[in-house]
Design a protein around this motif. Structure first.
Motif, PDB file in Angstrom:
ATOM      1  N   HIS A   1      36.974  36.637  52.936  1.00 62.43           N
ATOM      2  CA  HIS A   1      37.477  38.004  52.898  1.00 62.43           C
ATOM      3  C   HIS A   1      38.072  38.474  54.230  1.00 62.43           C
ATOM      4  CE1 HIS A   1      35.452  38.299  49.035  1.00 62.43           C
ATOM      5  NE2 HIS A   1      34.360  37.830  49.608  1.00 62.43           N
TER       6      HIS A   1
ATOM      7  N   TYR B   1      39.393  56.471  47.841  1.00 56.07           N
ATOM      8  CA  TYR B   1      40.238  55.300  48.058  1.00 56.07           C
ATOM      9  C   TYR B   1      41.696  55.594  47.740  1.00 56.07           C
ATOM     10  CZ  TYR B   1      35.732  53.149  48.486  1.00 56.07           C
ATOM     11  OH  TYR B   1      34.464  52.864  48.912  1.00 56.07           O
TER      12      TYR B   1
ATOM     13  N   PHE C   1      40.470  49.302  46.477  1.00 58.73           N
ATOM     14  CA  PHE C   1      39.106  49.290  45.951  1.00 58.73           C
ATOM     15  C   PHE C   1      38.884  47.974  45.234  1.00 58.73           C
ATOM     16  CE2 PHE C   1      35.805  49.875  42.825  1.00 58.73           C
ATOM     17  CZ  PHE C   1      34.822  50.479  43.584  1.00 58.73           C
ATOM     18  N   HIS C   2      37.931  47.191  45.769  1.00 54.39           N
ATOM     19  CA  HIS C   2      37.643  45.878  45.191  1.00 54.39           C
ATOM     20  C   HIS C   2      36.354  45.927  44.387  1.00 54.39           C
ATOM     21  CE1 HIS C   2      40.864  44.150  47.552  1.00 54.39           C
ATOM     22  NE2 HIS C   2      40.355  44.697  48.651  1.00 54.39           N
ATOM     23  N   ASP C   3      36.176  44.935  43.554  1.00 55.31           N
ATOM     24  CA  ASP C   3      34.987  44.895  42.709  1.00 55.31           C
ATOM     25  C   ASP C   3      33.741  44.616  43.549  1.00 55.31           C
ATOM     26  OD1 ASP C   3      34.891  42.139  43.211  1.00 55.31           O
ATOM     27  OD2 ASP C   3      35.852  41.632  41.298  1.00 55.31           O
ATOM     28  N   THR C   4      32.585  44.697  42.895  1.00 58.03           N
ATOM     29  CA  THR C   4      31.309  44.588  43.614  1.00 58.03           C
ATOM     30  C   THR C   4      31.138  43.222  44.271  1.00 58.03           C
ATOM     31  OG1 THR C   4      30.272  46.190  42.137  1.00 58.03           O
ATOM     32  CG2 THR C   4      28.811  44.717  43.353  1.00 58.03           C
ATOM     33  N   ALA C   5      31.501  42.163  43.577  1.00 59.69           N
ATOM     34  CA  ALA C   5      31.345  40.827  44.154  1.00 59.69           C
ATOM     35  C   ALA C   5      32.156  40.689  45.438  1.00 59.69           C
ATOM     36  CB  ALA C   5      31.763  39.764  43.136  1.00 59.69           C
ATOM     37  N   HIS C   6      33.374  41.190  45.428  1.00 62.21           N
ATOM     38  CA  HIS C   6      34.208  41.161  46.625  1.00 62.21           C
ATOM     39  C   HIS C   6      33.578  41.990  47.731  1.00 62.21           C
ATOM     40  CE1 HIS C   6      37.500  42.272  49.337  1.00 62.21           C
ATOM     41  NE2 HIS C   6      38.212  41.267  48.837  1.00 62.21           N
TER      42      HIS C   6
ATOM     43  N   ARG D   1      33.856  49.206  53.207  1.00 61.00           N
ATOM     44  CA  ARG D   1      35.143  49.197  52.509  1.00 61.00           C
ATOM     45  C   ARG D   1      36.232  49.949  53.289  1.00 61.00           C
ATOM     46  NH1 ARG D   1      34.242  48.398  46.645  1.00 61.00           N
ATOM     47  NH2 ARG D   1      32.021  48.547  46.154  1.00 61.00           N
TER      48      ARG D   1
ATOM     49  N   PRO E   1      30.671  53.776  44.859  1.00 61.08           N
ATOM     50  CA  PRO E   1      31.870  53.790  44.020  1.00 61.08           C
ATOM     51  C   PRO E   1      31.629  54.268  42.598  1.00 61.08           C
ATOM     52  CG  PRO E   1      31.116  51.552  44.396  1.00 61.08           C
ATOM     53  CD  PRO E   1      30.322  52.441  45.316  1.00 61.08           C
ATOM     54  N   ASP E   2      30.355  54.312  42.152  1.00 58.15           N
ATOM     55  CA  ASP E   2      30.064  54.826  40.825  1.00 58.15           C
ATOM     56  C   ASP E   2      30.065  56.351  40.798  1.00 58.15           C
ATOM     57  OD1 ASP E   2      27.823  54.813  42.499  1.00 58.15           O
ATOM     58  OD2 ASP E   2      26.431  54.849  40.806  1.00 58.15           O
TER      59      ASP E   2
ATOM     60  N   ARG F   1      34.765  57.781  44.420  1.00 54.46           N
ATOM     61  CA  ARG F   1      35.815  56.814  44.060  1.00 54.46           C
ATOM     62  C   ARG F   1      37.206  57.331  44.427  1.00 54.46           C
ATOM     63  NH1 ARG F   1      36.036  52.510  40.380  1.00 54.46           N
ATOM     64  NH2 ARG F   1      38.087  51.564  40.590  1.00 54.46           N
TER      65      ARG F   1
END
Length: 281
Positions: free
Chosen positions: A153, A113, A120-125, A72, A104-105, A110
Motif C-alpha cells: 500500500h 472523504y 475511500f478504500h475497503d476495510t481490508a485495504h 486514511r 466509515p460506517d 463517510r
C-alpha cells in the motif's frame, strides 16, 4: 478528551490550559475528523494535528495526542513528520494515537472523504495500510539512514526523518479500535491500546483477544497499557464514576473521559474533583 467540533478554538484552549494546572489530569486528547460527526453537520470542526500543535505550544505538563489519527487521511511519512514536529513543540509529551480511520460506517464520517477529495478504500485495504504505516513511521523515527520501503500500500524511496522526536526511541504508540484485525496490529506495534467506548464486557473480551495475539507473537501482554474512552455525563457524574471504577477493575489503567460540548466553565477542575478524585476515594 475535547472533540474539536461545534466549539471554538478558545473553548478548547481554555479547557486544556486549566487541565494543564491539575496534576490529577495526566493527558488530553483531540479527535481526527474533518467535519462534524454530531450536532449541526455544517458546524465547525478543526483539523486535529494542526490544533494539537497549537495546544502543545500553550501547555507545559499534559501528555497529549489525537484519539485517534485516521490512517486514511495522511500518507504515513507525512504523518511521521507532523507527529515529530508536535513532539518537539511539546517538549516530548506526545502520545501517538493512530487507527484504521474515520468510523466509515458513521454516515456523517463517510462524507469527509468525498468532501475533501480523499479516496475511500475497503476495510481490508485500510487494515493492510495501517500495518505498513506503523512500520514506516517507526522506522522514520528511529533509523539514522535513508531507506526504501516497498509495501503493498505504501512505496517510499529515500525515506528519512530529520529531526527525530524528542522521545527515544520514539513517542509511545497508541492504536485505537476493537476489530480483531486492528488488535493484531496493536499486538505487534502498540505501547497502548484504546477501545472507543462500548460495554465493559466487550472491552474485556477484546482485551483478552489482544492477550492472545500477543502470546502468538511472543510478546508480553502486560507491555501494552489498556485504555478506554468513557463518555462524561455532566448531569449524572455518578454514572461516569461507576464506569471508571468498572473499567479500572477490569484492568484498564488509561482512562479517557470524553467531555461533551459546550464545555462548562471550570470543567477541568470539576472533572478532577467530581470524577477522578471521587473515583479514587
Amino acid at each position: 478528551m475535547t472533540a474539536p467540533m461545534q466549539v471554538g478554538y478558545h473553548d478548547v484552549l481554555r479547557v486544556w490550559r486549566e487541565a494543564d494546572t491539575i496534576p490529577r489530569i495526566e493527558h488530553a486528547w483531540l479527535f481526527d475528523h474533518l467535519m462534524p460527526i454530531g450536532g449541526d453537520p455544517d458546524g465547525p470542526a478543526y483539523e486535529g494535528w494542526t490544533l494539537l500543535a497549537a495546544l502543545a505550544a500553550r501547555t507545559e505538563r499534559l501528555r497529549l495526542g489525537v484519539m485517534v489519527t485516521s490512517n486514511r487521511f495522511r500518507p504515513p511519512a507525512m504523518l511521521a513528520k507532523i507527529a515529530t514536529t508536535v513532539d518537539i513543540v511539546s517538549g516530548g509529551r506526545l502520545d501517538f494515537g493512530i487507527g484504521v480511520g474515520s468510523r466509515p460506517d458513521h454516515p456523517l464520517a463517510r462524507r469527509e472523504y468525498t468532501a475533501h477529495g480523499l479516496p475511500f478504500h475497503d476495510t481490508a485495504h485500510a487494515v493492510g495500510s495501517l500495518a505498513e504505516a506503523c512500520t514506516v513511521i517507526r522506522r522514520l523515527w528511529t533509523e539514522e539512514k535513508p531507506f526504501d520501503f516497498h509495501g503493498t500500500h505504501h512505496q517510499l524511496t529515500g525515506a528519512f526523518g530529520n529531526p527525530k522526536p524528542v522521545q527515544r526511541p520514539h513517542p509511545p504508540i497508541l492504536i485505537g479500535g476493537r476489530s480483531s484485525a486492528t488488535l493484531r496490529i496493536a499486538a505487534e506495534h502498540a505501547d497502548l491500546w484504546n477501545i472507543p467506548g462500548g460495554g465493559i464486557d466487550d472491552a474485556v473480551n477484546r482485551s483478552a483477544l489482544l492477550d492472545r495475539y500477543c502470546a502468538e507473537l511472543g510478546r508480553d501482554p502486560a507491555s501494552i497499557t489498556r485504555s478506554i474512552h468513557l463518555a462524561v455525563d455532566y448531569d449524572r457524574p455518578e454514572t461516569t464514576r461507576d464506569a471508571i471504577a468498572e473499567a479500572t477493575d477490569a484492568g484498564f489503567r488509561h482512562i479517557v473521559l470524553g467531555l461533551p460540548a459546550p464545555f462548562p466553565a471550570g470543567v477541568a477542575r470539576w472533572t478532577a474533583d467530581e470524577l477522578i478524585g471521587a473515583s479514587a476515594r
